[in-house]
Motif scaffolding. Structure first.
Motif, PDB file in Angstrom:
ATOM      1  N   ILE A 128       4.017   0.339  23.991  1.00  0.00           N
ATOM      2  CA  ILE A 128       3.659   1.671  24.322  1.00  0.00           C
ATOM      3  C   ILE A 128       3.059   1.989  23.108  1.00  0.00           C
ATOM      4  CG2 ILE A 128       4.646   4.173  24.530  1.00  0.00           C
ATOM      5  CD1 ILE A 128       5.288   2.489  26.911  1.00  0.00           C
ATOM      6  N   SER A 130       1.351   5.262  21.035  1.00  0.00           N
ATOM      7  CA  SER A 130       1.552   6.777  21.210  1.00  0.00           C
ATOM      8  C   SER A 130       0.582   7.286  20.030  1.00  0.00           C
ATOM      9  CB  SER A 130       2.921   7.139  20.888  1.00  0.00           C
ATOM     10  OG  SER A 130       3.764   6.409  19.906  1.00  0.00           O
ATOM     11  N   TYR A 146       2.072  15.163  21.531  1.00  0.00           N
ATOM     12  CA  TYR A 146       2.577  13.637  21.716  1.00  0.00           C
ATOM     13  C   TYR A 146       1.715  13.076  22.988  1.00  0.00           C
ATOM     14  CZ  TYR A 146       5.614   9.759  22.083  1.00  0.00           C
ATOM     15  OH  TYR A 146       5.913   8.302  22.023  1.00  0.00           O
ATOM     16  N   TYR A 148       1.102   9.512  25.108  1.00  0.00           N
ATOM     17  CA  TYR A 148       1.713   7.965  24.943  1.00  0.00           C
ATOM     18  C   TYR A 148       1.384   7.249  26.230  1.00  0.00           C
ATOM     19  CZ  TYR A 148       5.020   8.771  28.541  1.00  0.00           C
ATOM     20  OH  TYR A 148       5.931   9.044  29.699  1.00  0.00           O
TER      21      TYR A 148
END
Length: 462
Positions: A128, A130, A146, A148
Motif C-alpha cells: 500500500i 499512502s 490521507y 492511499y
C-alpha cells in the motif's frame, strides 16, 4: 570429456542465465522507478489540488464530504480527518497512529511537507502506498488529508498479456534453439573434418586433406593443416625414396664384397684371380665408405639447427689449398689444373664447408674429364658477390638432366658413375652448402664439350 560444442552450449546457457537475471533486476528497477514513483507523484499532485479546497480555520464536515466525493470518480482512496486517530474508522486496515505520525512526521506536516509511506498490507495482499498532507492554519495542524492506493504486483501489470507473453517466449526459445543448433553444427563441421583428418594422419595416412569453405579463423586453420599435410607427405615420400635409394646403392657393393670374400675364403678362385678380387673388394669398400660419409654429411646439413658461423676468408688461398690437395688425383689422368684468381676477394664463409664445396666440384670435374685435358678455376667480382667458376672439357651433361642434377642420388650415366665411385650425392651436398652461405649454384653444360659450374658467394661488407 567435454566437447568443444558442449562448451559453447554451456557458454550460451550462462549468457541466457545472466540475461534473465539482468532482465529480472531491470524489471524490478522499472517497477520501483517508474510505476511506484509515478503513483507517488500522481497522489501528491492530487492531494495538493485537494488541499486548495481548505481555506483555513477548523476542518468542517462540509469540507470532509467534498473531499471524500473525489472517491466516486477516482481509483485513489482519499479521506480527510480532523484527528489522525479517526483514520481507523475510515480505512479498511489497521493503522498504528504512533508509527504513522511520529514527532518527525508531525514536524514535516507543520512545515507543509507531504509524507509518503509504503508497506505491505495483508488485507489487500499487496503493498500500500499512502500520502499524508496537512491542513494547517497559523502553524496549527487542524487536520490531515490521507490518500492511499494498493500497488499492483508486477505480474498484474500485464495480466491480460501474460499468456501471449509466455507463448511468444516459448516460440522464440524454440526458434532461437533451432538456429543456434544449426549454426553450431555448421561452425563445428569443419572442426570435425579437421579432427578426422588429424586422426588419419596419426595412423600414417598423409593424404588426408580438409575442404576449405570459409576465410575465417577456421578456414585459415584448415589451410594451414593442408599445407602441413602436404609438407609431411612430401617429406615422407622423400624419406621413402631416400631409404629405397640408399638400400639400392649399398646392395651392389655389399653383394660384391660378400661374394668375392666368400669365394676367396672357400678357395673358389684361382691364384691369379685373387689379387683382382681383393682389389675389387677394396674398391667397393671404399665406395661404401664414401657413400656413408656423404650420407652422414647430408644428414648433418639437414639437421643443423643453428646458422653457419661465417667469418672473413681470402678466397684465393682457400682455392689454392684445394687444388694442391687434388693435384695428385688430377695427375693420374694427366689433367692440368689452371687457376686465375683475384687475390683481393674476401668472402664471409665457413672455411671447412667452403673447401668441401670446391673439393666436390673439382673432383667431379676430374672424374668426368677426358685424360690429358685441362680444368680452369677462376674467380671474379660481380657486384656484391664473388663468382667462382670451375670449367672443364669433359663429357658434359645432357640438357634434359641439368634441372635434376642436384637431386640426391641422381646420376646422368649410372654405370659410369658406379665405376668411377660416384654416389650421386656430391652436387646435392654442394647445393645445400652454397645455400647455407646465402649463395647460388648454377650449372651449364654441353655434351662432349664440357661443363661450367658457377658459384656466387656474398663478399664481405666493407
Amino acid at each position: 570429456m567435454k566437447t568443444f560444442g558442449s562448451k559453447i552450449w554451456a557458454l550460451i546457457l550462462c549468457f541466457l542465465i545472466l540475461t534473465i537475471a539482468f532482465m529480472y533486476l531491470f524489471t524490478d528497477f522499472l517497477y520501483d522507478q517508474l510505476y511506484v514513483e509515478d503513483s507517488e507523484r500522481s497522489m501528491i499532485e492530487i492531494g495538493e489540488k485537494l488541499q486548495t479546497i481548505y481555506k483555513g480555520g477548523e476542518v468542517t464536515d462540509e469540507l470532509i464530504v467534498k473531499i471524500e466525493d473525489y472517491n466516486s470518480y477516482s481509483n485513489i482512496n482519499v479521506f480527510a480527518v480532523r484527528n489522525p486517530r479517526e483514520l481507523s474508522a475510515c480505512v479498511p486496515f489497521d493503522i498504528d497512529y504512533d508509527s504513522l505520525i511520529g514527532p518527525d512526521e508531525r514536524h514535516k506536516l507543520l512545515a507543509g511537507e507531504a509524507i509518503t509511506k509504503i508497506g505491505y498490507e495483508e488485507r489487500f495482499g499487496r503493498q500500500i502506498i499512502s500520502v499524508i498532507l496537512p491542513f494547517t492554519d497559523e502553524n496549527r495542524l487542524e487536520g490531515i488529508l490521507y490518500l492511499y492506493y494498493p500497488l499492483a504486483k508486477i505480474s498484474e501489470l500485464a495480466n491480460k498479456e501474460v499468456v501471449l507473453l509466455i507463448a511468444g517466449a516459448f516460440v522464440f526459445i524454440l526458434i532461437a534453439g533451432y538456429f543456434v543448433f544449426k549454426g553450431l553444427r555448421h561452425i563445428m563441421r569443419p572442426l570435425h573434418l579437421l579432427q578426422e583428418a588429424v586422426e588419419q594422419m596419426s595412423k600414417g595416412d598423409y593424404s588426408a586433406r580438409v575442404a576449405v569453405a570459409s576465410k575465417d579463423e577456421i578456414g585459415q586453420l584448415s589451410n594451414a593443416f593442408n599445407r602441413m599435410a602436404e609438407a609431411i607427405q612430401h617429406e615422407d615420400e622423400v624419406q621413402k625414396t631416400f631409404l629405397a635409394t640408399v638400400s639400392h646403392e649399398l646392395r651392389t657393393p655389399i653383394s660384391y664384397v660378400k661374394g668375392y670374400s666368400e669365394a676367396i675364403q672357400n678357395s673358389f678362385l684361382e691364384e691369379d684371380k685373387k689379387d683382382e678380387a681383393i682389389a675389387l673388394i677394396a674398391r667397393e669398400a671404399n665406395r661404401m665408405e664414401r657413400l656413408t660419409n656423404e650420407l652422414l654429411q647430408l644428414v648433418r646439413i639437414d639437421n643443423e639447427l643453428q646458422e653457419v658461423v661465417l667469418y672473413p676468408i681470402v678466397l684465393a688461398e682457400t682455392i689454392r689449398d684445394v687444388t694442391n690437395l687434388l693435384a695428385a688425383e688430377a695427375l693420374k689422368k694427366e689433367i692440368t689444373l689452371n687457376t686465375r684468381l683475384d687475390e683481393e676477394l674476401i668472402v664471409e664463409a665457413d672455411e671447412e664447408k667452403l673447401k668441401q664445396v670446391f673439393i666436390n666440384l673439382i673432383e667431379n670435374a676430374i672424374r668426368y674429364s677426358n685424360d690429358g685435358t685441362c680444368i680452369t678455376i677462376e674467380t671474379s667480382k660481380v657486384g656484391k658477390f664473388a663468382r667462382i667458376q670451375v670449367i672443364d672439357k669433359g663429357i658434359g651433361i645432357p640438357a634434359a638432366d641439368l634441372p635434376k642434377i642436384t637431386e640426391r642420388f641422381y646420376r646422368v650415366n649410372k654405370a659410369r658413375s658406379r665405376a668411377d665411385g660416384g654416389s650421386g650425392l656430391g652436387l646435392s651436398i654442394v647445393d645445400k652448402l652454397v645455400r647455407q652461405h646465402f649463395g647460388q649454384l648454377t650449372i651449364e653444360s654441353e655434351l662432349e664439350k664440357g661443363t661450367t659450374v658457377t658459384v656466387q658467394l656474398p663478399l664481405m661488407e666493407e
